[in-house]
Scaffold this motif. Structure first.
Motif, short mmCIF file in Angstrom:
data_model
loop_
_atom_site.label_atom_id
_atom_site.label_comp_id
_atom_site.label_asym_id
_atom_site.label_seq_id
_atom_site.Cartn_x
_atom_site.Cartn_y
_atom_site.Cartn_z
N MET A 58 41.66 47.12 24.59
CA MET A 58 41.52 46.70 25.98
C MET A 58 41.13 45.23 26.07
O MET A 58 41.64 44.47 26.89
N PHE A 59 40.22 44.83 25.19
CA PHE A 59 39.76 43.44 25.16
C PHE A 59 40.83 42.52 24.58
O PHE A 59 41.11 41.44 25.12
N ILE B 84 35.67 49.14 35.25
CA ILE B 84 35.76 48.82 33.83
C ILE B 84 36.73 47.66 33.61
O ILE B 84 36.47 46.76 32.79
N GLU B 85 37.83 47.66 34.34
CA GLU B 85 38.79 46.57 34.21
C GLU B 85 38.17 45.23 34.57
O GLU B 85 38.40 44.22 33.88
N ALA B 86 37.36 45.22 35.63
CA ALA B 86 36.70 43.97 36.03
C ALA B 86 35.72 43.51 34.96
O ALA B 86 35.60 42.30 34.70
N ALA B 87 35.01 44.45 34.34
CA ALA B 87 34.06 44.09 33.29
C ALA B 87 34.78 43.47 32.09
O ALA B 87 34.34 42.45 31.55
N PHE B 88 35.89 44.07 31.68
CA PHE B 88 36.62 43.54 30.54
C PHE B 88 37.31 42.22 30.87
O PHE B 88 37.43 41.35 30.00
N ASP B 89 37.76 42.06 32.11
CA ASP B 89 38.33 40.77 32.52
C ASP B 89 37.29 39.66 32.37
O ASP B 89 37.58 38.57 31.87
N GLU B 90 36.07 39.94 32.80
CA GLU B 90 35.01 38.94 32.72
C GLU B 90 34.60 38.68 31.28
O GLU B 90 34.37 37.53 30.89
N LEU B 91 34.53 39.73 30.49
CA LEU B 91 34.17 39.57 29.08
C LEU B 91 35.20 38.68 28.38
O LEU B 91 34.84 37.78 27.61
N ALA B 92 36.46 38.93 28.64
CA ALA B 92 37.52 38.12 28.03
C ALA B 92 37.44 36.66 28.48
O ALA B 92 37.64 35.74 27.68
N LYS B 93 37.15 36.46 29.76
CA LYS B 93 37.02 35.09 30.30
C LYS B 93 35.91 34.33 29.57
O LYS B 93 36.06 33.13 29.28
N PHE C 7 28.51 40.26 17.72
CA PHE C 7 28.62 41.25 18.77
C PHE C 7 29.29 40.61 19.98
O PHE C 7 29.11 39.41 20.22
N PRO C 8 30.01 41.39 20.79
CA PRO C 8 30.66 40.81 21.96
C PRO C 8 29.82 40.81 23.22
O PRO C 8 30.17 40.16 24.21
N GLY C 9 28.71 41.57 23.22
CA GLY C 9 27.95 41.75 24.45
C GLY C 9 28.54 42.87 25.29
O GLY C 9 29.54 43.51 24.92
N ALA C 10 27.94 43.12 26.45
CA ALA C 10 28.36 44.27 27.25
C ALA C 10 28.03 44.08 28.73
O ALA C 10 26.92 43.67 29.08
N LEU C 11 29.01 44.38 29.56
CA LEU C 11 28.82 44.45 31.00
C LEU C 11 29.06 45.87 31.52
O LEU C 11 28.49 46.28 32.53
N ALA C 12 29.91 46.63 30.82
CA ALA C 12 30.30 47.97 31.28
C ALA C 12 29.49 49.09 30.64
O ALA C 12 29.61 50.25 31.06
N TYR D 103 29.50 56.84 30.36
CA TYR D 103 29.84 58.22 30.68
C TYR D 103 30.37 58.29 32.11
O TYR D 103 29.77 57.71 33.02
N PRO D 104 31.50 58.96 32.32
CA PRO D 104 32.14 58.91 33.64
C PRO D 104 31.49 59.82 34.68
O PRO D 104 32.15 60.60 35.38
N TRP D 105 30.19 59.73 34.78
CA TRP D 105 29.44 60.41 35.84
C TRP D 105 28.20 59.59 36.17
O TRP D 105 27.44 59.26 35.27
N PRO D 106 28.01 59.24 37.45
CA PRO D 106 28.88 59.54 38.58
C PRO D 106 30.24 58.87 38.43
O PRO D 106 30.40 57.95 37.62
N GLN D 107 31.20 59.32 39.21
CA GLN D 107 32.53 58.73 39.12
C GLN D 107 32.46 57.22 39.31
O GLN D 107 31.76 56.73 40.19
N ARG D 108 33.21 56.54 38.46
CA ARG D 108 33.21 55.07 38.54
C ARG D 108 34.17 54.60 39.63
O ARG D 108 35.27 55.15 39.76
#
Length: 356
Positions: A202-203, A159-168, A139-144, A149-154
């Protein structure tokens, strides 16, 4: 070029326990072999049947483990690192829920827990090399995930910051697996930031298409999302390096659908089933994997809210065996063919005059 899929294999994670025959490597591999399985996938965190650190440090130990398996008629297919991979990235909302995946010494300490998880993945790379394995299922784990679900508005960029960190976090792990000549195959799964093809892309982009970033294909998770699990193979077959063969069914009602109303598994619209009891078209899956030349293992992952696990395992071995396609080495109409004649080809295309 088409190849034969290996199998049947079985993931031992759902079976290892304190009770015989599931309480030792010797007895659980003998049990698997007696059912007709040819391979076993190891839950690398379960010390009752496998010592990951020792495997990373000792070729001798790995030879002994593999030897016992062979004596019982099975091979090791992959190491499973789902629990450790999950802990590479944990959103604080899930800290307490996931603490149970880690040893007591690092619980209630997210930084220490993450460091432990990364070390476990690096140990798994070395152990896989010693065992001669080409894939690791994780499993890759999860930050995002809490923001699925896009409510409340993100907020823009969340999401980009979460995937940047996951990739790092995963990049050095991929590099270690590259040195071990082994793929990391993520099971795309709800609860992970990588749960479908879009999130995988994305990842993958953020790790620069790392060659060791691969997929463990499990159609059950896609059926429950209502994703086209057959087209997924057409799109991503080059990255699919391991298979979990698990069935599922989706039965929407006027009361619940994909999200299933917080219900327990037996009452959910989407639920996992033993092989053959669900809705997944495994004939089409095995055909596509044969078409694209997949030549690694087909591994049963048993999860069912109704059937007893030992019954599901016994039925699953025969189910996978009966679905594996022995690919043809010749075209069906070869009998009507002829020898290659360049001059004839040119005549048939009108490039040379036909002799009178």
């Amino acid at each position: 070029m088409a190849s034969n899929i290996k199998g049947p294999g079985i993931y031992l994670a759902q079976f290892a326990s304190d009770e015989a025959p599931f309480d030792s490597w010797q007895s659980i591999t003998r049990w698997a072999g007696s059912l007709g399985f040819k391979g076993v996938q190891i839950p690398s965190w379960d010390a009752r049947i496998f010592d990951l650190r020792r495997a990373a440090e000792s070729n001798t130990y790995c030879d002994e483990v593999a030897g016992i398996a062979r004596e019982n008629g099975v091979e090791i297919t992959e190491l499973g690192t789902h629990l450790q991979g999950q802990l590479v990235a944990v959103h604080p909302a899930y800290d307490e829920a996931f603490d149970g995946f880690a040893p007591e010494a690092v619980r209630r300490n997210p930084q220490a827990r993450q460091a432990w998880a990364v070390e476990q993945m690096l140990l798994s790379a070395r152990a896989s090399r010693h065992l001669g394995l080409k894939s690791n299922v994780s499993f890759p784990g999860a930050l995002a995930w809490p923001y699925l679900y896009p409510w409340p508005q993100r907020p823009a960029g969340l999401i980009e910051a979460a995937f940047d960190e996951l990739a790092k976090r995963w990049r050095p792990i991929f590099d270690a697996f590259d040195e071990a000549d082994c793929n990391v195959c993520f099971e795309l799964h709800p609860g992970e930031d990588l749960f479908d093809g879009t999130t995988f892309e994305m990842f993958l982009q953020r790790v620069d298409d790392h060659p060791r970033c691969c997929i463990n294909y499990d159609p059950s998770h896609f059926l429950l999302q209502q994703l086209d699990y057959l087209e997924f193979i057409d799109i991503y077959h080059a990255r699919i390096k391991s298979l979990h063969i698990k069935d599922a069914e989706f039965r929407p009602t006027g009361r619940q659908g994909v999200y299933s109303g917080y219900q327990p598994w037996i009452e959910r619209a989407g639920r996992f089933r033993s092989l053959g009891d669900g809705q997944i078209d495994f004939g089409a899956i095995f055909s596509k994997m044969a078409q694209y030349g997949y030549d690694s293992w087909a591994v049963l992952e048993w999860e069912c809210c109704l059937k007893h696990p030992e019954t599901g395992a016994a039925e699953g071995a025969a189910f996978i065996r009966n679905h594996i396609i022995r690919v043809t080495e010749k075209a069906f109409d070869d009998f009507a063919g002829g020898q290659k004649d360049p001059a004839q080809l040119r005549r048939m295309l009108g490039l040379e005059p036909v002799a009178p």
